[in-house]
Design an enzyme around this catalytic site. Structure first.
Site, PDB file in Angstrom:
ATOM      1  N   SER A 123       0.807  -1.226   0.000  1.00  0.00           N
ATOM      2  CA  SER A 123       0.000   0.000   0.000  1.00  0.00           C
ATOM      3  C   SER A 123       0.833   1.266   0.000  1.00  0.00           C
ATOM      4  CB  SER A 123      -0.878  -0.024   1.259  1.00  0.00           C
ATOM      5  OG  SER A 123      -1.391   1.259   1.525  1.00  0.00           O
ATOM      6  N   GLU A 125       0.182   3.598   1.789  1.00  0.00           N
ATOM      7  CA  GLU A 125       0.272   4.012   3.193  1.00  0.00           C
ATOM      8  C   GLU A 125       1.668   3.750   3.757  1.00  0.00           C
ATOM      9  OE1 GLU A 125      -2.071   5.402   5.729  1.00  0.00           O
ATOM     10  OE2 GLU A 125      -2.615   6.158   3.762  1.00  0.00           O
ATOM     11  N   TYR A 147      -1.556   0.315  10.688  1.00  0.00           N
ATOM     12  CA  TYR A 147      -1.823  -0.352   9.405  1.00  0.00           C
ATOM     13  C   TYR A 147      -0.621  -0.203   8.463  1.00  0.00           C
ATOM     14  CZ  TYR A 147      -3.668  -0.926   4.650  1.00  0.00           C
ATOM     15  OH  TYR A 147      -3.848  -1.312   3.343  1.00  0.00           O
TER      16      TYR A 147
HETATM   17  P1  NDP Z   1     -11.507  -4.874   1.866  1.00  0.00           P
HETATM   18  O1  NDP Z   1     -11.484  -4.332   3.251  1.00  0.00           O
HETATM   19  O2  NDP Z   1     -12.661  -4.559   0.968  1.00  0.00           O
HETATM   20  O3  NDP Z   1     -11.377  -6.480   1.930  1.00  0.00           O
HETATM   21  C1  NDP Z   1     -10.539  -7.109   2.863  1.00  0.00           C
HETATM   22  C2  NDP Z   1     -10.809  -8.598   2.847  1.00  0.00           C
HETATM   23  O4  NDP Z   1      -9.956  -9.221   3.828  1.00  0.00           O
HETATM   24  C3  NDP Z   1     -12.246  -8.983   3.213  1.00  0.00           C
HETATM   25  O5  NDP Z   1     -12.643 -10.052   2.393  1.00  0.00           O
HETATM   26  C4  NDP Z   1     -12.096  -9.464   4.658  1.00  0.00           C
HETATM   27  O6  NDP Z   1     -13.047 -10.432   5.034  1.00  0.00           O
HETATM   28  C5  NDP Z   1     -10.736 -10.135   4.582  1.00  0.00           C
HETATM   29  N1  NDP Z   1     -10.141 -10.402   5.904  1.00  0.00           N
HETATM   30  C6  NDP Z   1      -9.954  -9.519   6.907  1.00  0.00           C
HETATM   31  N2  NDP Z   1      -9.370 -10.152   7.929  1.00  0.00           N
HETATM   32  C7  NDP Z   1      -9.182 -11.438   7.579  1.00  0.00           C
HETATM   33  C8  NDP Z   1      -8.637 -12.600   8.222  1.00  0.00           C
HETATM   34  N3  NDP Z   1      -8.159 -12.579   9.451  1.00  0.00           N
HETATM   35  N4  NDP Z   1      -8.601 -13.761   7.515  1.00  0.00           N
HETATM   36  C9  NDP Z   1      -9.094 -13.835   6.284  1.00  0.00           C
HETATM   37  N5  NDP Z   1      -9.637 -12.792   5.641  1.00  0.00           N
HETATM   38  C10 NDP Z   1      -9.675 -11.607   6.283  1.00  0.00           C
HETATM   39  O7  NDP Z   1     -10.127  -4.421   1.177  1.00  0.00           O
HETATM   40  P2  NDP Z   1      -9.806  -4.002  -0.331  1.00  0.00           P
HETATM   41  O8  NDP Z   1     -10.442  -4.962  -1.255  1.00  0.00           O
HETATM   42  O9  NDP Z   1     -10.028  -2.550  -0.479  1.00  0.00           O
HETATM   43  O10 NDP Z   1      -8.228  -4.198  -0.350  1.00  0.00           O
HETATM   44  C11 NDP Z   1      -7.625  -5.460  -0.658  1.00  0.00           C
HETATM   45  C12 NDP Z   1      -6.204  -5.470  -0.124  1.00  0.00           C
HETATM   46  O11 NDP Z   1      -5.456  -4.432  -0.725  1.00  0.00           O
HETATM   47  C13 NDP Z   1      -6.073  -5.259   1.375  1.00  0.00           C
HETATM   48  O12 NDP Z   1      -4.978  -6.023   1.810  1.00  0.00           O
HETATM   49  C14 NDP Z   1      -5.764  -3.782   1.515  1.00  0.00           C
HETATM   50  O13 NDP Z   1      -5.059  -3.530   2.688  1.00  0.00           O
HETATM   51  C15 NDP Z   1      -4.895  -3.580   0.276  1.00  0.00           C
HETATM   52  N6  NDP Z   1      -4.897  -2.255  -0.295  1.00  0.00           N
HETATM   53  C16 NDP Z   1      -6.070  -1.659  -0.640  1.00  0.00           C
HETATM   54  C17 NDP Z   1      -6.074  -0.436  -1.256  1.00  0.00           C
HETATM   55  C18 NDP Z   1      -7.334   0.257  -1.648  1.00  0.00           C
HETATM   56  O14 NDP Z   1      -7.288   1.462  -1.924  1.00  0.00           O
HETATM   57  N7  NDP Z   1      -8.461  -0.440  -1.726  1.00  0.00           N
HETATM   58  C19 NDP Z   1      -4.796   0.259  -1.576  1.00  0.00           C
HETATM   59  C20 NDP Z   1      -3.623  -0.493  -1.195  1.00  0.00           C
HETATM   60  C21 NDP Z   1      -3.689  -1.694  -0.591  1.00  0.00           C
HETATM   61  P3  NDP Z   1     -14.442 -10.033   5.780  1.00  0.00           P
HETATM   62  O15 NDP Z   1     -15.393  -9.714   4.656  1.00  0.00           O
HETATM   63  O16 NDP Z   1     -14.745 -11.277   6.516  1.00  0.00           O
HETATM   64  O17 NDP Z   1     -14.144  -8.849   6.652  1.00  0.00           O
HETATM   65  P1  GDR Z   2      -6.945   5.655   3.478  1.00  0.00           P
HETATM   66  O1  GDR Z   2      -8.488   5.769   3.075  1.00  0.00           O
HETATM   67  O2  GDR Z   2      -6.722   5.938   4.909  1.00  0.00           O
HETATM   68  O3  GDR Z   2      -6.192   6.497   2.487  1.00  0.00           O
HETATM   69  O4  GDR Z   2      -6.657   4.104   3.246  1.00  0.00           O
HETATM   70  P2  GDR Z   2      -9.719   6.550   3.722  1.00  0.00           P
HETATM   71  O5  GDR Z   2     -10.715   6.658   2.645  1.00  0.00           O
HETATM   72  O6  GDR Z   2     -10.145   5.943   5.007  1.00  0.00           O
HETATM   73  O7  GDR Z   2      -9.094   8.011   4.056  1.00  0.00           O
HETATM   74  C1  GDR Z   2      -8.603   8.874   3.046  1.00  0.00           C
HETATM   75  C2  GDR Z   2      -8.320  10.245   3.650  1.00  0.00           C
HETATM   76  O8  GDR Z   2      -9.555  10.908   3.948  1.00  0.00           O
HETATM   77  C3  GDR Z   2      -9.462  11.499   5.228  1.00  0.00           C
HETATM   78  N1  GDR Z   2     -10.796  11.674   5.827  1.00  0.00           N
HETATM   79  C4  GDR Z   2     -11.638  10.672   6.167  1.00  0.00           C
HETATM   80  N2  GDR Z   2     -11.509   9.335   6.044  1.00  0.00           N
HETATM   81  C5  GDR Z   2     -12.555   8.563   6.440  1.00  0.00           C
HETATM   82  N3  GDR Z   2     -12.469   7.232   6.297  1.00  0.00           N
HETATM   83  N4  GDR Z   2     -13.688   9.102   6.999  1.00  0.00           N
HETATM   84  C6  GDR Z   2     -13.843  10.451   7.163  1.00  0.00           C
HETATM   85  O9  GDR Z   2     -14.851  10.917   7.668  1.00  0.00           O
HETATM   86  C7  GDR Z   2     -12.760  11.292   6.719  1.00  0.00           C
HETATM   87  N5  GDR Z   2     -12.569  12.626   6.690  1.00  0.00           N
HETATM   88  C8  GDR Z   2     -11.380  12.852   6.149  1.00  0.00           C
HETATM   89  C9  GDR Z   2      -8.569  10.515   5.997  1.00  0.00           C
HETATM   90  O10 GDR Z   2      -8.072  11.110   7.186  1.00  0.00           O
HETATM   91  C10 GDR Z   2      -7.521  10.212   4.940  1.00  0.00           C
HETATM   92  O11 GDR Z   2      -6.549  11.214   4.923  1.00  0.00           O
HETATM   93  C11 GDR Z   2      -7.121   3.420   2.104  1.00  0.00           C
HETATM   94  C12 GDR Z   2      -7.380   1.954   2.492  1.00  0.00           C
HETATM   95  O12 GDR Z   2      -8.002   1.291   1.421  1.00  0.00           O
HETATM   96  C13 GDR Z   2      -6.089   1.246   2.804  1.00  0.00           C
HETATM   97  O13 GDR Z   2      -6.347  -0.151   3.005  1.00  0.00           O
HETATM   98  C14 GDR Z   2      -5.131   1.422   1.624  1.00  0.00           C
HETATM   99  O14 GDR Z   2      -3.908   0.787   1.885  1.00  0.00           O
HETATM  100  C15 GDR Z   2      -4.911   2.888   1.356  1.00  0.00           C
HETATM  101  O15 GDR Z   2      -6.165   3.490   1.057  1.00  0.00           O
HETATM  102  C16 GDR Z   2      -3.981   3.130   0.169  1.00  0.00           C
END
Ligand code: NDP
Ligand code: GDR
Length: 320
Positions: A123, A125, A147
């Site tokens: 990520s 992050e 995270y």
């Molecule tokens: P989601 O939160 O939508 O999905 C996460 C998945 O992980 C869910 O299916 C959840 O299952 C499962 N999970 C959580 N804990 C466990 C566990 N202990 N064992 C097995 N499964 C588990 O995430 P995204 O699809 O958005 O992201 C996919 C991956 O990419 C993640 O690793 C995230 O950190 C990473 N990522 C995401 C980004 C983004 O912008 N979306 C950017 C960069 C990285 P359940 O439904 O049961 O909770």
């Molecule tokens: P992020 O996503 O932390 O970048 O992680 P999120 O959408 O939670 O926050 C983005 C930015 O918005 C600001 N923010 C708020 N965020 C949330 N959730 N709710 C609010 O009310 C709010 N107001 C302002 C946050 O502070 C932050 O700066 C996502 C996840 O998908 C991670 O798993 C992944 O790795 C990174 O993107 C890349």
């Protein structure tokens, strides 16, 4: 027929990746952790084409059993505790899932079949308090949340298993990617959903934390292709996947309200709410996807404006 196993099959990215791999002719397996309620809304439309296996990142033998049963050519590790804010409330559990979970899966691969190709969902992050912009593969990591710290561990253990055991292990450093399937707690979906509900008179206000942070937001449907491309190369490597453009939370809000014909977004928005702020913020992320473009031939296809419109319109439909 190639076989792929995706961890976290109920998540946003997994649903798009499963669709993509099915279209490519793969047999797709997905792991879920046990839950007392059905949790399959993102994959219900393709569920009869996927084989679901139980696998929890906390339980190594369940991961090994899934590998033995599926006999995959490729494993995509998408499961994680992925909500940054929660990682301060559950720092140890986040480390167990998001950091050590990667080692459990890599160990299972090493023992069951080290020829399996492995993708780790790293990520942006990890860059956190950025030291250069745009961020690329060589930019120093300075994570700002439990995270982000856990993801840095996941990244380096992936690199380490590649270097130690010659496992074809890739780390995709993905910047934020969104979609109508994004979880409601993430800021983009929180905004698109609230805007739709305000338009339909079902909600009065959108409450947010800071409007200042800037993110490089892309469309999840575009990004899953990059995951697959990484595993089709001759050599395993790490790649930044991004759009190369960033926007503030404020810009997202403004544009989302415009989609429903509301210009005066301030009238409906409350910000700087303490409960939505974080102990340490990531202020500015923007990715350089030059290496992915050069080596994988990957480029993003969906613009910021199209993404916002897609999300708001989908929420309007759903809320109607
Ligand atoms: P989601 O939160 O939508 O999905 C996460 C998945 O992980 C869910 O299916 C959840 O299952 C499962 N999970 C959580 N804990 C466990 C566990 N202990 N064992 C097995 N499964 C588990 O995430 P995204 O699809 O958005 O992201 C996919 C991956 O990419 C993640 O690793 C995230 O950190 C990473 N990522 C995401 C980004 C983004 O912008 N979306 C950017 C960069 C990285 P359940 O439904 O049961 O909770
Ligand atoms: P992020 O996503 O932390 O970048 O992680 P999120 O959408 O939670 O926050 C983005 C930015 O918005 C600001 N923010 C708020 N965020 C949330 N959730 N709710 C609010 O009310 C709010 N107001 C302002 C946050 O502070 C932050 O700066 C996502 C996840 O998908 C991670 O798993 C992944 O790795 C990174 O993107 C890349």
């Amino acid at each position: 027929m190639k076989k792929a196993l995706i961890t976290g099959i109920t998540g946003q990215d997994a649903s798009y990746l499963a669709e993509f791999l099915l279209k490519k002719g793969y047999k797709v397996f997905g792991t879920t952790r046990r839950s007392s309620t059905v949790n399959n809304e993102r994959i219900v439309h393709i569920q009869d084409q996927i084989t679901i296996l139980q696998g929890d990142l906390l339980d190594q033998s369940s991961l090994a059993s899934a590998l033995i049963e599926a006999e995959p050519d490729e494993v995509y590790n998408l499961a994680a505790q992925s909500f940054v804010k929660t990682s301060w409330n559950q720092p140890v559990l986040t480390g167990e899932f998001t950091a050590l979970g990667v080692t459990r899966l890599l160990e299972a691969i090493r023992v069951v079949n080290p020829k399996i190709k492995f993708y780790q969902a790293s990520s942006s992050e990890m860059f956190g308090k950025v030291t250069e912009s745009p961020q690329k593969e060589t930019t120093r990591f300075h994570p700002r949340s439990p995270y982000g710290v856990a993801k840095v561990y996941g990244h380096y253990i992936t690199v380490n298993y590649r270097e130690s055991f010659d496992i074809f292990a890739c780390s995709g450093i993905l910047f934020n990617h969104e979609s109508p399937r994004r979880g409601l707690e993430f800021v983009t979906r929180k905004i698109s959903n609230a805007v739709a509900r305000i338009r339909l008179n079902k909600q009065d206000k959108l409450e947010l934390g800071s409007l200042e942070p800037k993110r490089d937001w892309g469309f999840a449907g575009d990004y899953v292709e990059a995951m697959w491309l990484m595993l089709q190369q001759e050599k395993p490597d790490d790649y930044v996947i991004a759009t190369g453009e960033n926007h503030s939370v404020k810009e997202f809000v403004e544009l989302a309200f415009k989609v429903v014909g509301i210009d005066d977004w301030r009238k409906y928005t409350v910000w700087d709410k303490k409960e939505h702020m974080r102990p340490a913020e990531v202020d500015y992320l923007i990715g350089d996807y030059g290496k992915a473009k050069r080596v994988l031939g990957w480029t993003p296809k969906t613009s910021f404006k199209t993404l916002v419109e897609m999300m708001v319109k989908a929420d309007l439909e759903r809320e109607k």
